[in-house]
Structures are given as C-alpha cells and as structure tokens.
Design a protein around this motif. Structure first.
Motif, mmCIF file in Angstrom:
data_model
loop_
_atom_site.group_PDB
_atom_site.id
_atom_site.type_symbol
_atom_site.label_atom_id
_atom_site.label_comp_id
_atom_site.label_asym_id
_atom_site.label_seq_id
_atom_site.Cartn_x
_atom_site.Cartn_y
_atom_site.Cartn_z
ATOM 1 N N TYR A 50 0.861 -1.180 0.000
ATOM 2 C CA TYR A 50 0.000 0.000 0.000
ATOM 3 C C TYR A 50 0.895 1.227 0.000
ATOM 4 O O TYR A 50 1.766 1.363 0.855
ATOM 5 C CB TYR A 50 -0.899 -0.003 1.235
ATOM 6 N N VAL A 51 0.691 2.112 -0.971
ATOM 7 C CA VAL A 51 1.469 3.346 -1.032
ATOM 8 C C VAL A 51 0.898 4.305 0.002
ATOM 9 O O VAL A 51 -0.283 4.638 -0.034
ATOM 10 C CB VAL A 51 1.428 3.971 -2.447
ATOM 11 N N ARG A 52 1.735 4.728 0.928
ATOM 12 C CA ARG A 52 1.307 5.621 2.002
ATOM 13 C C ARG A 52 1.726 7.061 1.768
ATOM 14 O O ARG A 52 1.125 7.983 2.299
ATOM 15 C CB ARG A 52 1.856 5.138 3.346
ATOM 16 N N ALA A 53 2.798 7.268 0.950
ATOM 17 C CA ALA A 53 3.262 8.629 0.683
ATOM 18 C C ALA A 53 4.116 8.629 -0.579
ATOM 19 O O ALA A 53 4.687 7.609 -0.964
ATOM 20 C CB ALA A 53 4.079 9.155 1.858
ATOM 21 N N ILE A 54 4.188 9.787 -1.223
ATOM 22 C CA ILE A 54 5.093 10.014 -2.347
ATOM 23 C C ILE A 54 6.224 10.880 -1.820
ATOM 24 O O ILE A 54 5.990 11.871 -1.124
ATOM 25 C CB ILE A 54 4.373 10.722 -3.514
ATOM 26 N N ILE A 55 7.459 10.489 -2.151
ATOM 27 C CA ILE A 55 8.636 11.238 -1.714
ATOM 28 C C ILE A 55 9.237 11.890 -2.949
ATOM 29 O O ILE A 55 9.656 11.214 -3.879
ATOM 30 C CB ILE A 55 9.663 10.310 -1.037
ATOM 31 N N LYS A 56 9.274 13.214 -2.971
ATOM 32 C CA LYS A 56 9.769 13.963 -4.129
ATOM 33 C C LYS A 56 10.545 15.170 -3.641
ATOM 34 O O LYS A 56 10.053 15.927 -2.805
ATOM 35 C CB LYS A 56 8.583 14.397 -5.005
ATOM 36 N N ASP A 57 11.756 15.351 -4.153
ATOM 37 C CA ASP A 57 12.594 16.501 -3.796
ATOM 38 C C ASP A 57 12.750 16.644 -2.276
ATOM 39 O O ASP A 57 12.600 17.733 -1.717
ATOM 40 C CB ASP A 57 12.032 17.801 -4.391
ATOM 41 N N ASN A 58 13.025 15.507 -1.623
ATOM 42 C CA ASN A 58 13.233 15.466 -0.165
ATOM 43 C C ASN A 58 12.016 15.902 0.647
ATOM 44 O O ASN A 58 12.137 16.289 1.797
ATOM 45 C CB ASN A 58 14.455 16.288 0.250
ATOM 46 N N ARG A 59 10.838 15.862 0.043
ATOM 47 C CA ARG A 59 9.594 16.153 0.762
ATOM 48 C C ARG A 59 8.702 14.927 0.690
ATOM 49 O O ARG A 59 8.680 14.229 -0.310
ATOM 50 C CB ARG A 59 8.871 17.349 0.140
ATOM 51 N N THR A 60 7.958 14.699 1.747
ATOM 52 C CA THR A 60 7.040 13.562 1.802
ATOM 53 C C THR A 60 5.613 14.079 1.727
ATOM 54 O O THR A 60 5.223 14.961 2.490
ATOM 55 C CB THR A 60 7.245 12.770 3.109
ATOM 56 N N TYR A 61 4.862 13.528 0.783
ATOM 57 C CA TYR A 61 3.472 13.910 0.590
ATOM 58 C C TYR A 61 2.597 12.711 0.954
ATOM 59 O O TYR A 61 2.520 11.743 0.192
ATOM 60 C CB TYR A 61 3.218 14.333 -0.858
ATOM 61 N N ALA A 62 1.989 12.766 2.115
ATOM 62 C CA ALA A 62 1.155 11.661 2.592
ATOM 63 C C ALA A 62 -0.081 11.519 1.717
ATOM 64 O O ALA A 62 -0.668 12.506 1.276
ATOM 65 C CB ALA A 62 0.754 11.887 4.040
ATOM 66 N N LEU A 63 -0.470 10.291 1.466
ATOM 67 C CA LEU A 63 -1.683 10.003 0.716
ATOM 68 C C LEU A 63 -2.749 9.579 1.698
ATOM 69 O O LEU A 63 -2.495 8.831 2.632
ATOM 70 C CB LEU A 63 -1.431 8.871 -0.289
ATOM 71 N N THR A 64 -3.951 10.057 1.473
ATOM 72 C CA THR A 64 -5.060 9.692 2.346
ATOM 73 C C THR A 64 -6.152 9.046 1.500
ATOM 74 O O THR A 64 -6.302 9.354 0.323
ATOM 75 C CB THR A 64 -5.624 10.913 3.085
ATOM 76 N N GLU A 65 -6.900 8.190 2.139
ATOM 77 C CA GLU A 65 -8.000 7.521 1.453
ATOM 78 C C GLU A 65 -9.199 8.438 1.437
ATOM 79 O O GLU A 65 -9.489 9.129 2.424
ATOM 80 C CB GLU A 65 -8.329 6.238 2.214
ATOM 81 N N LYS A 66 -9.929 8.441 0.307
ATOM 82 C CA LYS A 66 -11.137 9.252 0.230
ATOM 83 C C LYS A 66 -12.203 8.663 1.152
ATOM 84 O O LYS A 66 -12.358 7.451 1.229
ATOM 85 C CB LYS A 66 -11.692 9.244 -1.204
ATOM 86 N N PRO A 67 -12.944 9.521 1.842
ATOM 87 C CA PRO A 67 -14.027 9.007 2.689
ATOM 88 C C PRO A 67 -15.080 8.316 1.833
ATOM 89 O O PRO A 67 -15.346 8.735 0.716
ATOM 90 C CB PRO A 67 -14.608 10.247 3.358
ATOM 91 N N LYS A 68 -15.691 7.267 2.375
ATOM 92 C CA LYS A 68 -16.705 6.521 1.602
ATOM 93 C C LYS A 68 -18.090 7.014 1.903
ATOM 94 O O LYS A 68 -18.387 7.581 2.867
ATOM 95 C CB LYS A 68 -16.592 5.043 1.925
#
Length: 68
Positions: A50-68
């Motif tokens: 499961y991808v939890r975050a994208i790491i780009k240019d030494n920054r971490t961008y957390a991914l969240t699940e859309k509410p159902k």
C-alpha cells in the motif's frame, strides 16, 4: 497461501517506469520514490503493498484515502 502482515512493515520503493494517466500522459515520473507498507505476500513471489506517501525533492506527501 497468502501471509498477511499486521506489524506495519514499511519500506521505500522507487518507480522504475513512468506512471501514466488514462490519457497516456506522465502522471508520476520514473525515479519517484514511495513510502509503502507491506500488506501480504503470496508464496514469496507476489507482494501486495500500500502506497502511504510520495517522496519527491526530499519532501514527503502523505496520501489519504477518500471518505466513503
């Protein structure tokens, strides 16, 4: 047999090829890193992560699940 992991095993994965959107445009370029969590392993040859975050240019961008 599929083994599930509940201990939140986390790792970093690097995208080997461009990830493209539905129109064929590059959405995420190769080389981008992801913080991933191991979900299960099927016989040691197939893993679900499961991808939890994208790491780009030494920054971490957390991914969240859309509410159902």
């Amino acid at each position: 047999m599929r083994k599930s992991y509940s201990n939140n095993t986390r790792s970093v994965a690097r995208l080997q090829e461009d990830l493209r959107d539905n129109y064929g445009q590059v959405a995420i370029p190769s080389g981008t890193m992801f913080a991933v969590e191991l979900g299960s392993v099927d016989g040691g040859s197939y893993a679900v992560v499961y991808v939890r975050a994208i790491i780009k240019d030494n920054r971490t961008y957390a991914l969240t699940e859309k509410p159902k």
